[in-house]
Motif scaffolding. Structure first.
Motif, PDB file in Angstrom:
ATOM      1  N   ALA A  23      98.106  49.722  76.348  1.00  0.00           N
ATOM      2  CA  ALA A  23      99.256  49.355  75.511  1.00  0.00           C
ATOM      3  C   ALA A  23      99.153  49.967  74.121  1.00  0.00           C
ATOM      4  O   ALA A  23     100.168  50.284  73.496  1.00  0.00           O
ATOM      5  N   LYS A  24      97.921  50.133  73.665  1.00  0.00           N
ATOM      6  CA  LYS A  24      97.699  50.714  72.334  1.00  0.00           C
ATOM      7  C   LYS A  24      97.386  52.205  72.398  1.00  0.00           C
ATOM      8  O   LYS A  24      97.184  52.833  71.362  1.00  0.00           O
ATOM      9  N   ASN A  25      97.323  52.743  73.628  1.00  0.00           N
ATOM     10  CA  ASN A  25      96.990  54.158  73.798  1.00  0.00           C
ATOM     11  C   ASN A  25      95.679  54.495  73.079  1.00  0.00           C
ATOM     12  O   ASN A  25      95.571  55.510  72.387  1.00  0.00           O
ATOM     13  N   THR A  26      94.702  53.630  73.243  1.00  0.00           N
ATOM     14  CA  THR A  26      93.435  53.714  72.512  1.00  0.00           C
ATOM     15  C   THR A  26      92.256  53.564  73.461  1.00  0.00           C
ATOM     16  O   THR A  26      92.311  52.756  74.398  1.00  0.00           O
ATOM     17  N   VAL A  27      91.236  54.349  73.191  1.00  0.00           N
ATOM     18  CA  VAL A  27      89.973  54.266  73.929  1.00  0.00           C
ATOM     19  C   VAL A  27      88.898  53.763  72.961  1.00  0.00           C
ATOM     20  O   VAL A  27      88.896  54.140  71.792  1.00  0.00           O
ATOM     21  N   TYR A  28      88.001  52.936  73.475  1.00  0.00           N
ATOM     22  CA  TYR A  28      86.965  52.343  72.636  1.00  0.00           C
ATOM     23  C   TYR A  28      85.574  52.709  73.152  1.00  0.00           C
ATOM     24  O   TYR A  28      85.392  53.048  74.324  1.00  0.00           O
ATOM     25  N   LEU A  29      84.614  52.594  72.257  1.00  0.00           N
ATOM     26  CA  LEU A  29      83.213  52.699  72.633  1.00  0.00           C
ATOM     27  C   LEU A  29      82.463  51.589  71.907  1.00  0.00           C
ATOM     28  O   LEU A  29      82.290  51.652  70.683  1.00  0.00           O
ATOM     29  N   GLN A  30      82.068  50.573  72.648  1.00  0.00           N
ATOM     30  CA  GLN A  30      81.265  49.495  72.097  1.00  0.00           C
ATOM     31  C   GLN A  30      79.806  49.908  72.174  1.00  0.00           C
ATOM     32  O   GLN A  30      79.311  50.217  73.267  1.00  0.00           O
ATOM     33  N   MET A  31      79.147  49.930  71.036  1.00  0.00           N
ATOM     34  CA  MET A  31      77.765  50.383  70.982  1.00  0.00           C
ATOM     35  C   MET A  31      76.878  49.241  70.506  1.00  0.00           C
ATOM     36  O   MET A  31      77.051  48.748  69.383  1.00  0.00           O
ATOM     37  N   ASN A  32      75.974  48.816  71.342  1.00  0.00           N
ATOM     38  CA  ASN A  32      75.032  47.741  71.016  1.00  0.00           C
ATOM     39  C   ASN A  32      73.613  48.275  71.015  1.00  0.00           C
ATOM     40  O   ASN A  32      73.340  49.363  71.536  1.00  0.00           O
ATOM     41  N   SER A  33      72.708  47.507  70.446  1.00  0.00           N
ATOM     42  CA  SER A  33      71.285  47.869  70.412  1.00  0.00           C
ATOM     43  C   SER A  33      71.101  49.306  69.922  1.00  0.00           C
ATOM     44  O   SER A  33      70.371  50.099  70.532  1.00  0.00           O
ATOM     45  N   LEU A  34      71.759  49.613  68.835  1.00  0.00           N
ATOM     46  CA  LEU A  34      71.735  50.988  68.336  1.00  0.00           C
ATOM     47  C   LEU A  34      70.339  51.406  67.886  1.00  0.00           C
ATOM     48  O   LEU A  34      69.562  50.590  67.373  1.00  0.00           O
ATOM     49  N   LYS A  35      70.060  52.685  68.102  1.00  0.00           N
ATOM     50  CA  LYS A  35      68.768  53.271  67.761  1.00  0.00           C
ATOM     51  C   LYS A  35      68.975  54.412  66.764  1.00  0.00           C
ATOM     52  O   LYS A  35      70.058  55.004  66.723  1.00  0.00           O
ATOM     53  N   PRO A  36      67.962  54.749  66.004  1.00  0.00           N
ATOM     54  CA  PRO A  36      68.101  55.883  65.074  1.00  0.00           C
ATOM     55  C   PRO A  36      68.546  57.166  65.773  1.00  0.00           C
ATOM     56  O   PRO A  36      69.303  57.952  65.181  1.00  0.00           O
TER      57      PRO A  36
END
Length: 113
Positions: A74-87
């Motif tokens: 509906a928003k014409n949007t793609v997401y990337l949820q990033m958890n436990s991020l590393k350097p």
């Protein structure tokens, strides 16, 4: 005109989370396979994740179990949820249609204490 605008990057401590957004215009992103790629300083483009029109998702081994790709048609949007991020996740992140190279500015993600 086809346009992709990434947002949501920033500076985060190791172990933290960010959600990146990719707003599409000029085409219907839900009818394309969309992907996230990233480029770390001094390195080439690295594929991160792909989402297909049927909802199928794939991830690079380096992010599997930590990142989740999704889309809001509906928003014409793609997401990337990033958890436990590393350097080592530090990079400029781009979204593209599968088979194309980045043509947008991307969004900077920096993981550092």
């Amino acid at each position: 005109e086809v346009q992709l605008v990434e947002s949501g990057g920033g500076l985060v401590q190791p172990g933290g989370s960010l959600r990146l957004s990719c707003a599409a215009s000029g085409f219907t992103s839900s009818t394309y396979a969309m992907r996230w790629v990233r480029q770390a300083p001094g390195k080439g483009l690295e594929w991160v994740s792909t989402i297909y029109p049927d909802g199928g998702t794939f991830y690079a081994d380096s992010v599997k179990g930590r990142f989740t790709i999704s889309r809001d048609n509906a928003k014409n949007t793609v997401y990337l949820q990033m958890n436990s991020l590393k350097p080592e996740d530090t990079a400029v992140y781009y979204c593209t249609r599968l088979g194309t190279i980045p043509s947008s500015q991307g969004t900077q993600v920096t993981v550092s204490s």
